[in-house]
Design an enzyme around this catalytic site. Sequence first.
Site, PDB file in Angstrom:
ATOM      1  CG  LEU A  38      -1.905  -1.175   1.633  1.00 48.78           C
ATOM      2  CD1 LEU A  38      -3.064  -0.678   2.576  1.00 48.78           C
ATOM      3  CD2 LEU A  38      -2.536  -1.720   0.311  1.00 48.78           C
TER       4      LEU A  38
ATOM      5  CB  ALA B 253      -2.504   4.949  -2.691  1.00 56.04           C
TER       6      ALA B 253
ATOM      7  NE  ARG C  18       1.568  13.212   9.953  1.00 58.10           N
ATOM      8  CZ  ARG C  18       1.763  12.345  10.978  1.00 58.10           C
ATOM      9  NH1 ARG C  18       2.720  12.717  12.027  1.00 58.10           N
ATOM     10  NH2 ARG C  18       1.587  10.991  10.664  1.00 58.10           N
TER      11      ARG C  18
ATOM     12  N   GLY D 280       4.251   0.614   2.223  1.00 53.83           N
ATOM     13  CA  GLY D 280       5.229   1.127   1.517  1.00 53.83           C
ATOM     14  C   GLY D 280       5.987   2.066   2.158  1.00 53.83           C
TER      15      GLY D 280
ATOM     16  CG  ASN E  49      -2.570  -3.056  12.955  1.00 54.94           C
ATOM     17  OD1 ASN E  49      -2.321  -3.998  12.707  1.00 54.94           O
ATOM     18  ND2 ASN E  49      -3.681  -2.579  12.144  1.00 54.94           N
TER      19      ASN E  49
ATOM     20  CG  ASN F 136       3.723   8.706   9.390  1.00 54.93           C
ATOM     21  OD1 ASN F 136       2.934   8.418   8.255  1.00 54.93           O
ATOM     22  ND2 ASN F 136       3.948   8.067  10.426  1.00 54.93           N
TER      23      ASN F 136
HETATM   24  C1  UD1 Z   1      -3.192   2.156   9.786  1.00 53.67           C
HETATM   25  C2  UD1 Z   1      -4.012   0.954  10.581  1.00 53.67           C
HETATM   26  C3  UD1 Z   1      -3.521   1.237  12.106  1.00 53.67           C
HETATM   27  C4  UD1 Z   1      -2.153   0.980  12.230  1.00 53.67           C
HETATM   28  C5  UD1 Z   1      -1.247   1.843  11.510  1.00 53.67           C
HETATM   29  C6  UD1 Z   1       0.073   1.444  11.355  1.00 53.67           C
HETATM   30  C7  UD1 Z   1      -5.842   1.083   9.430  1.00 53.67           C
HETATM   31  C8  UD1 Z   1      -7.584   1.328   9.206  1.00 53.67           C
HETATM   32  N1  UD1 Z   1      -5.607   1.446  10.380  1.00 53.67           N
HETATM   33  O1  UD1 Z   1      -3.678   3.321  10.144  1.00 53.67           O
HETATM   34  O2  UD1 Z   1      -4.407   0.043  12.660  1.00 53.67           O
HETATM   35  O3  UD1 Z   1      -1.831   1.091  13.669  1.00 53.67           O
HETATM   36  O4  UD1 Z   1      -1.675   1.907  10.389  1.00 53.67           O
HETATM   37  O5  UD1 Z   1       0.886   2.332  10.974  1.00 53.67           O
HETATM   38  O6  UD1 Z   1      -5.529   0.178   8.161  1.00 53.67           O
HETATM   39  N2  UD1 Z   1      -2.954   3.963   2.120  1.00 53.67           N
HETATM   40  C9  UD1 Z   1      -3.212   3.682   0.921  1.00 53.67           C
HETATM   41  N3  UD1 Z   1      -4.671   4.188   0.506  1.00 53.67           N
HETATM   42  C10 UD1 Z   1      -5.576   4.650   1.441  1.00 53.67           C
HETATM   43  C11 UD1 Z   1      -5.008   4.695   2.744  1.00 53.67           C
HETATM   44  C12 UD1 Z   1      -3.694   4.249   3.203  1.00 53.67           C
HETATM   45  O7  UD1 Z   1      -2.475   3.176   0.020  1.00 53.67           O
HETATM   46  O8  UD1 Z   1      -6.659   4.907   1.013  1.00 53.67           O
HETATM   47  C13 UD1 Z   1      -1.784   3.445   2.582  1.00 53.67           C
HETATM   48  C14 UD1 Z   1      -0.775   4.225   2.851  1.00 53.67           C
HETATM   49  O9  UD1 Z   1       0.033   4.877   2.006  1.00 53.67           O
HETATM   50  C15 UD1 Z   1       0.048   3.716   4.336  1.00 53.67           C
HETATM   51  C16 UD1 Z   1      -0.599   2.750   4.550  1.00 53.67           C
HETATM   52  O10 UD1 Z   1      -1.832   2.334   3.603  1.00 53.67           O
HETATM   53  O11 UD1 Z   1       1.148   3.220   3.538  1.00 53.67           O
HETATM   54  C17 UD1 Z   1      -1.508   3.132   6.004  1.00 53.67           C
HETATM   55  O12 UD1 Z   1      -2.389   4.180   5.780  1.00 53.67           O
HETATM   56  P1  UD1 Z   1      -2.273   5.036   7.078  1.00 53.67           P
HETATM   57  O13 UD1 Z   1      -3.385   6.324   6.519  1.00 53.67           O
HETATM   58  O14 UD1 Z   1      -0.992   5.966   7.483  1.00 53.67           O
HETATM   59  O15 UD1 Z   1      -3.110   4.588   7.999  1.00 53.67           O
HETATM   60  P2  UD1 Z   1      -3.066   4.860   9.813  1.00 53.67           P
HETATM   61  O16 UD1 Z   1      -4.014   5.754  10.047  1.00 53.67           O
HETATM   62  O17 UD1 Z   1      -1.848   5.050  10.235  1.00 53.67           O
HETATM   63 MG    MG Z   2       0.259   5.932   9.161  1.00 51.43          MG
END
Ligand code: UD1
Ligand code: MG
Length: 367
Positions: A10, A12, A17, A102, A170, A227
């Site tokens: 993942l 995207a 930040r 990623g 998590n 981040n």
């Molecule tokens: C997520 C987890 C959380 C965990 C944390 C660890 C979920 C709902 N929550 O939260 O439980 O403790 O990661 O860091 O999964 N991404 C996409 N497309 C999207 C959204 C996200 O590709 O639509 C990718 C981001 O680039 C990133 C990853 O998914 O690599 C995590 O996304 P992020 O928004 O950072 O999730 P957290 O809110 O941190």
């Molecule tokens: Mg995150």
Amino acid sequence: MLEPLHIVILAAGKGTRMRSQLPKVMHPLANQPLIAHVRRTAEALNPASLITVAAEDAPNVVAAMAPYPCVIQRERLGTGHALQTALQQHAFASGWVVVVYGDTPLLQAGTIRRMCATFTEHPNTGVVALGFHTDNPHGYGRLLVQGGMLQAIVEEKEATPLQRAITLCNAGIMAFRTDLLPALLARLDNNNSKQEYYLTDTVAHARHLGVDARMVEVDAGQVLGINTRAELATVEALLQQRLRQTHLEAGVTLVAPETVFFSADTVIEADVVVEPFVVIGTGVRIASGSHIKAYSHLEGCSIGSNCVVGPYARLRPDTVLADDVRIGNFVELKKTTMGQGSKANHVSYMGDSRVGQDCNNGAGTIN
Ligand code: UD1
Ligand code: MG
């Protein structure tokens, strides 16, 4: 691992930040983009498929992952939606699907192997999450574990005060039994405070389907996500420590390890000595018996056996030193080949040059 392994990265996320024009996963760590580290870990597992979910405006992410395919997630509707997007374009036949991030470059292949082993050890397992303990759980989803089973993952924004006190978090990396994944993803909704499709909700859905979810624990240091620029610097320091350790174990002498900087692709044979304050850029190979003296800067070069380089030498891309070459202080080489036994010992520059065997370039020479 006998079952086919499918890996989805993942990537995207906006990375707001970082305050950068560059997509977050393209920021360099040990001189390679973050996502290249994740790619290397994924490749070490010999996956049947490796798919990246990228944002629309990130052509360099697509290039960094080629020839593996990227799926574009046009609207960023959450981690669950990101995996749904990948699944819409790629049907995985059997085995396991592992979702990694990623922006989490220190994750090691052995950890993913441990997660997948859980499916074999406990056959009713459909979902495996990766957890870690931290004193500062702020921002992470919390793992609710009871009797060795994972009951649910609760995002911080949805958690009760009691759940927020849980320090088992998590990491985000999750593994799924492929045959269950379509049903689990179909059940996701965005009825939550972020109005996102949370991948973490799959745990509760699996249990409703009568399938077990389990947790594998990992050291917090391995799942540090990036981040901000400050976090990038923290992870760089950890990765440099790991690289120093690897080279030391492989028989390289580092007189003051903490002052030497490596690239992720640096190749050094045993019995090389690296003195303090040496910086090694991408594409460097150093053969056995060579001695890199203090304050040298090396990039895109190949150094033969038993060479002496530095102090204060600068080797720039496409420089090739045969065996027994001596490069001394304040000597800069670019696109230059030095034959066996040749020397350039003092204050000189050579670019686009070929130097034969046993030549001596005197002080002040410019080629
Ligand atoms: C997520 C987890 C959380 C965990 C944390 C660890 C979920 C709902 N929550 O939260 O439980 O403790 O990661 O860091 O999964 N991404 C996409 N497309 C999207 C959204 C996200 O590709 O639509 C990718 C981001 O680039 C990133 C990853 O998914 O690599 C995590 O996304 P992020 O928004 O950072 O999730 P957290 O809110 O941190
Ligand atoms: Mg995150």
